[in-house]
Design a protein around this motif. Structure first.
Motif, PDB file in Angstrom:
ATOM      1  N   ILE A 174       1.353   2.378 -13.370  1.00 12.47           N
ATOM      2  CA  ILE A 174       0.074   1.660 -13.472  1.00 12.47           C
ATOM      3  C   ILE A 174      -1.076   2.549 -13.017  1.00 12.47           C
ATOM      4  O   ILE A 174      -2.104   2.652 -13.700  1.00 12.47           O
ATOM      5  N   SER A 175      -0.907   3.202 -11.866  1.00 14.31           N
ATOM      6  CA  SER A 175      -1.984   4.022 -11.295  1.00 14.31           C
ATOM      7  C   SER A 175      -2.375   5.175 -12.213  1.00 14.31           C
ATOM      8  O   SER A 175      -3.552   5.522 -12.338  1.00 14.31           O
ATOM      9  N   GLU A 176      -1.384   5.775 -12.864  1.00 19.98           N
ATOM     10  CA  GLU A 176      -1.650   6.939 -13.714  1.00 19.98           C
ATOM     11  C   GLU A 176      -2.269   6.566 -15.059  1.00 19.98           C
ATOM     12  O   GLU A 176      -2.973   7.384 -15.654  1.00 19.98           O
ATOM     13  N   SER A 177      -2.008   5.370 -15.536  1.00 25.06           N
ATOM     14  CA  SER A 177      -2.388   5.076 -16.925  1.00 25.06           C
ATOM     15  C   SER A 177      -3.377   3.931 -17.112  1.00 25.06           C
ATOM     16  O   SER A 177      -3.897   3.760 -18.216  1.00 25.06           O
ATOM     17  N   TRP A 178      -3.698   3.133 -16.051  1.00 27.34           N
ATOM     18  CA  TRP A 178      -4.492   1.934 -16.287  1.00 27.34           C
ATOM     19  C   TRP A 178      -5.892   2.239 -16.845  1.00 27.34           C
ATOM     20  O   TRP A 178      -6.399   1.508 -17.698  1.00 27.34           O
ATOM     21  N   SER A 179      -6.523   3.311 -16.374  1.00 25.08           N
ATOM     22  CA  SER A 179      -7.881   3.605 -16.837  1.00 25.08           C
ATOM     23  C   SER A 179      -7.895   4.117 -18.274  1.00 25.08           C
ATOM     24  O   SER A 179      -8.888   3.952 -18.992  1.00 25.08           O
ATOM     25  N   PHE A 180      -6.779   4.745 -18.717  1.00 29.83           N
ATOM     26  CA  PHE A 180      -6.719   5.284 -20.079  1.00 29.83           C
ATOM     27  C   PHE A 180      -6.210   4.256 -21.089  1.00 29.83           C
ATOM     28  O   PHE A 180      -6.605   4.276 -22.255  1.00 29.83           O
ATOM     29  N   VAL A 181      -5.330   3.354 -20.644  1.00 26.97           N
ATOM     30  CA  VAL A 181      -4.731   2.398 -21.576  1.00 26.97           C
ATOM     31  C   VAL A 181      -5.793   1.479 -22.178  1.00 26.97           C
ATOM     32  O   VAL A 181      -5.661   1.004 -23.308  1.00 26.97           O
ATOM     33  N   GLN A 182      -6.886   1.248 -21.437  1.00 34.43           N
ATOM     34  CA  GLN A 182      -7.962   0.403 -21.965  1.00 34.43           C
ATOM     35  C   GLN A 182      -8.684   1.072 -23.136  1.00 34.43           C
ATOM     36  O   GLN A 182      -9.210   0.393 -24.015  1.00 34.43           O
ATOM     37  N   SER A 183      -8.711   2.395 -23.127  1.00 34.84           N
ATOM     38  CA  SER A 183      -9.364   3.124 -24.219  1.00 34.84           C
ATOM     39  C   SER A 183      -8.491   3.151 -25.460  1.00 34.84           C
ATOM     40  O   SER A 183      -8.988   3.130 -26.593  1.00 34.84           O
ATOM     41  N   LYS A 234       0.832  -1.214   0.000  1.00 35.20           N
ATOM     42  CA  LYS A 234       0.000   0.000   0.000  1.00 35.20           C
ATOM     43  C   LYS A 234       0.865   1.262   0.000  1.00 35.20           C
ATOM     44  O   LYS A 234       0.507   2.267  -0.629  1.00 35.20           O
ATOM     45  N   ALA A 235       2.004   1.198   0.710  1.00 39.66           N
ATOM     46  CA  ALA A 235       2.909   2.352   0.731  1.00 39.66           C
ATOM     47  C   ALA A 235       3.452   2.629  -0.664  1.00 39.66           C
ATOM     48  O   ALA A 235       3.522   3.789  -1.102  1.00 39.66           O
ATOM     49  N   LEU A 236       3.814   1.576  -1.385  1.00 40.80           N
ATOM     50  CA  LEU A 236       4.326   1.761  -2.752  1.00 40.80           C
ATOM     51  C   LEU A 236       3.229   2.258  -3.690  1.00 40.80           C
ATOM     52  O   LEU A 236       3.482   3.082  -4.565  1.00 40.80           O
ATOM     53  N   ILE A 237       2.018   1.746  -3.502  1.00 38.68           N
ATOM     54  CA  ILE A 237       0.898   2.194  -4.345  1.00 38.68           C
ATOM     55  C   ILE A 237       0.663   3.692  -4.163  1.00 38.68           C
ATOM     56  O   ILE A 237       0.411   4.426  -5.119  1.00 38.68           O
ATOM     57  N   ARG A 238       0.759   4.142  -2.899  1.00 38.35           N
ATOM     58  CA  ARG A 238       0.545   5.572  -2.601  1.00 38.35           C
ATOM     59  C   ARG A 238       1.748   6.423  -2.974  1.00 38.35           C
ATOM     60  O   ARG A 238       1.697   7.649  -2.867  1.00 38.35           O
ATOM     61  N   GLY A 239       2.845   5.777  -3.369  1.00 38.49           N
ATOM     62  CA  GLY A 239       4.050   6.526  -3.732  1.00 38.49           C
ATOM     63  C   GLY A 239       4.879   6.931  -2.534  1.00 38.49           C
ATOM     64  O   GLY A 239       5.798   7.757  -2.660  1.00 38.49           O
ATOM     65  N   ASN A 240       4.600   6.333  -1.371  1.00 46.42           N
ATOM     66  CA  ASN A 240       5.330   6.664  -0.154  1.00 46.42           C
ATOM     67  C   ASN A 240       6.540   5.718  -0.026  1.00 46.42           C
ATOM     68  O   ASN A 240       6.523   4.747   0.738  1.00 46.42           O
ATOM     69  N   LYS A 241       7.581   6.010  -0.763  1.00 46.96           N
ATOM     70  CA  LYS A 241       8.746   5.124  -0.783  1.00 46.96           C
ATOM     71  C   LYS A 241       9.483   5.117   0.554  1.00 46.96           C
ATOM     72  O   LYS A 241      10.040   4.091   0.953  1.00 46.96           O
ATOM     73  N   SER A 242       9.478   6.227   1.260  1.00 48.23           N
ATOM     74  CA  SER A 242      10.171   6.275   2.552  1.00 48.23           C
ATOM     75  C   SER A 242       9.526   5.318   3.545  1.00 48.23           C
ATOM     76  O   SER A 242      10.216   4.625   4.306  1.00 48.23           O
ATOM     77  N   LEU A 243       8.183   5.251   3.555  1.00 48.47           N
ATOM     78  CA  LEU A 243       7.484   4.306   4.426  1.00 48.47           C
ATOM     79  C   LEU A 243       7.772   2.868   3.989  1.00 48.47           C
ATOM     80  O   LEU A 243       7.950   1.979   4.819  1.00 48.47           O
ATOM     81  N   ALA A 244       7.833   2.648   2.674  1.00 51.11           N
ATOM     82  CA  ALA A 244       8.133   1.309   2.157  1.00 51.11           C
ATOM     83  C   ALA A 244       9.513   0.847   2.616  1.00 51.11           C
ATOM     84  O   ALA A 244       9.697  -0.312   3.007  1.00 51.11           O
ATOM     85  N   GLU A 280       2.808  -0.849 -23.237  1.00 49.03           N
ATOM     86  CA  GLU A 280       1.552  -0.130 -23.487  1.00 49.03           C
ATOM     87  C   GLU A 280       1.335   0.963 -22.438  1.00 49.03           C
ATOM     88  O   GLU A 280       0.893   2.068 -22.763  1.00 49.03           O
ATOM     89  N   LEU A 281       1.650   0.647 -21.185  1.00 45.76           N
ATOM     90  CA  LEU A 281       1.461   1.631 -20.113  1.00 45.76           C
ATOM     91  C   LEU A 281       2.337   2.861 -20.308  1.00 45.76           C
ATOM     92  O   LEU A 281       1.901   4.002 -20.103  1.00 45.76           O
ATOM     93  N   THR A 282       3.595   2.634 -20.711  1.00 44.43           N
ATOM     94  CA  THR A 282       4.518   3.757 -20.932  1.00 44.43           C
ATOM     95  C   THR A 282       4.063   4.625 -22.108  1.00 44.43           C
ATOM     96  O   THR A 282       4.098   5.859 -22.038  1.00 44.43           O
ATOM     97  N   LEU A 283       3.619   3.961 -23.176  1.00 41.20           N
ATOM     98  CA  LEU A 283       3.125   4.701 -24.348  1.00 41.20           C
ATOM     99  C   LEU A 283       1.963   5.602 -23.953  1.00 41.20           C
ATOM    100  O   LEU A 283       1.951   6.803 -24.278  1.00 41.20           O
ATOM    101  N   VAL A 284       1.003   5.045 -23.224  1.00 43.19           N
ATOM    102  CA  VAL A 284      -0.182   5.820 -22.845  1.00 43.19           C
ATOM    103  C   VAL A 284       0.181   6.897 -21.824  1.00 43.19           C
ATOM    104  O   VAL A 284      -0.354   8.008 -21.864  1.00 43.19           O
TER     105      VAL A 284
END
Length: 521
Positions: A394-403, A278-288, A415-419
């Motif tokens: 993944i968090s930034e692009s998953w909803s758009f990559v499907q479109s 969850k820490a990595l998902i939130r981008g909290n690397k210090s907590l991770a 695909e994720l990097t492209l989108v």
């Protein structure tokens, strides 16, 4: 307490039973009893082999086929069976053929014939009463456990009390989160690793089961079942170190341990592995970084991170369990509803091994069976920093990559990097976006209908069909020759060969931006 085939013969339901073969193995353990309805050897494959299970049969489906009866006996001996008990002899079939008896003797499978008129139900009731309760049900185990668990003067907390109870009664206890991450571990033996037990438990245990499931882990008996603590669901598995207790005793033990948790007001420690993810998902690397030692994770062990949705927890758990069993890799995950965030860990020093990455890709492809399933993964990472960046991607692009790629179900970092790049260009606008969009200007000049038709063909060809004209025709529902004709016209219109190495990168970005623009505008 052990209960054997020989002990079964002393029950009332087996009073007039006769042993026809396999007398040397009457000491086989018995922990279950069921009815065999196989009509062929192939039907045996539908049954999960269990060497502690007595099977009752009348050979009704093969009553006139001695050869098939022999093959069924051979199949049962091979797959595992405590004994085979034959009913209805003299009524459904005249007698047990000598060939069947010889086959059982050769396979060393106890073969027992029941008297005419005997009923399955009586044997099932009596055997299960002995298996679950026995003559000396739980007296010493339960009283000893209660004594230690409720010794509030000696122990300061539940953890210390249950450890004392486990040491004195020769059992082990592990409590896991709903995602199968260990929360509390009380080990008194080291014959089998917790990791081995968890891998098998994931495969066998049922989330809603009320009865404890017995799982043999390299010769060590473990019992799994659900437990509720502070209204949250957990799993508890108990290890019977010396095979000293029945399934009924273990179930009663589990109930007492659960009651003791409430009396001690025990609150499980946080799930460090889940919190790490969850820490990595939130981008909290210090907590991770703070949690990684507690979670016992090295950044170098992270081979892949993923996000999945719409698969179904039962299917996902089954596929993950089979994967961990086949590969020397571990899956750690957090599941909420139909969404799962997770990572794949390796103990291999060479985490760059292509075979390991390919194993991950194969796993994700197995998960896409459901049409609603979507899997987004980044495989091949550079430590904890790379894992954090991958979750962000993944968090930034998953909803758009499907479109942008509507026909895909598994999305890789490519695909994720492209989108992701398209999203940034779309947000920034300006000169960069203008350059890409202008690559498609010739389609406007071709006229509205013709231009739209050709642009749709090019989008499908490049983004959906992998530049395969046959697949493009399939997606669009037109003939391959029509696709070839349109692609030729597109080449002429753009003044380039669209599949050229220097052309396709810019064209792909332009087409992806076009699709993305339709979604966000």
């Amino acid at each position: 307490m052990k209960f054997t085939v020989a002990d079964c013969l002393s029950l009332d339901s087996f009073k007039e039973a006769k042993v026809l073969a396999g007398e040397l193995n009457l000491s086989n353990d018995v922990k279950a009893i069921s009815v065999l309805d196989a009509c062929s050897v192939e039907d045996i494959d539908l049954r999960k082999g269990d060497s502690t299970e007595i099977l009752l049969t009348g050979f009704l489906g093969v009553r006139d086929d001695v050869e098939k009866q022999c093959r069924i006996v051979e199949g049962l001996a091979k797959s595992g069976c405590a004994a085979l008990v034959i009913y209805h002899v003299g009524k459904a079939m005249k007698a047990v053929d000598r060939k069947v008896i010889e086959t059982a003797e050769k396979s060393m499978l106890p073969l027992i014939i029941m008297p005419e008129g005997a009923a399955y139900s009586q044997a099932i009731t009596e055997v299960m009463d002995e298996v679950l309760y026995g003559d000396n049900f739980s007296n010493s185990l339960i009283s000893n456990t209660v004594f230690h668990l409720l010794n509030f003067e000696k122990h300061s907390n539940f953890q210390a009390a249950v450890r004392e109870a486990a040491i004195n009664n020769d059992f082990q206890l592990i409590i896991l989160s709903e995602d199968f991450n260990p929360i509390l571990t009380v080990e008194t033996r080291y014959k089998a690793t917790i990791a081995d037990a968890i891998k098998l438990g994931k495969e066998r245990v049922e989330n809603d089961s009320k009865v404890y499931t017995m799982i043999d882990v390299n010769g060590v008996l473990t019992y799994w079942g659900p437990v509720t603590i502070n209204n949250d669901k957990y799993f508890m598995f108990i290890v019977d170190n010396e095979d000293s207790y029945t399934a009924g005793e273990i179930t009663k033990l589990a109930e007492i341990i659960e009651l003791a948790m409430g009396m001690w007001k025990y609150t499980p420690e946080r799930d460090a592995k889940a919190e790490f993810i969850k820490a990595l998902i939130r981008g909290n690397k210090s907590l991770a970084y703070t949690l990684k030692d507690e979670a016992k994770i090295s950044g170098d062990d992270i081979l892949s991170v993923f996000f999945s949705k719409g698969i179904g927890q039962e299917v996902e758990n089954q596929v993950f369990a089979e994967f961990e069993k086949e590969e020397d890799l571990n899956i750690m995950k957090v599941t909420e509803g139909d969404e799962t965030y997770g990572m794949i860990l390796t103990s291999d020093e060479d985490e760059a091994n292509p075979a390991l990455r390919n194993s991950c890709v194969q796993l994700f492809n197995k998960l896409k069976g459901n049409k609603k399933a979507r899997i987004f993964h980044v495989t091949g990472l550079n430590g904890l920093e790379g894992a954090g960046d991958a979750y962000r991607l993944i968090s930034e692009s998953w909803s758009f990559v499907q479109s942008v790629f509507p026909y895909k179900r598994v999305f890789t970092k490519y695909e994720l990097t492209l989108v992701s790049n398209c999203i940034n260009i779309q947000i920034q606008g300006g000169f960069v976006k203008k350059n890409y969009i202008e690559l498609l200007e010739p389609f406007k000049e071709a006229g509205e209908n013709k231009g739209r038709q050709l642009l749709e063909t090019l989008e499908t060809f490049v983004l959906d069909a992998g530049m395969n004209s046959g697949k493009t025709a399939e997606f669009m529902g037109i003939h391959t020759n029509t696709v070839q004709y349109r692609l030729k016209k597109i080449n002429e219109m753009l003044g380039v060969e669209i599949t050229g190495n220097r052309v396709i990168p810019g064209l792909t970005m332009a087409l992806a931006l076009k699709r993305l623009e339709r979604v966000v505008s």
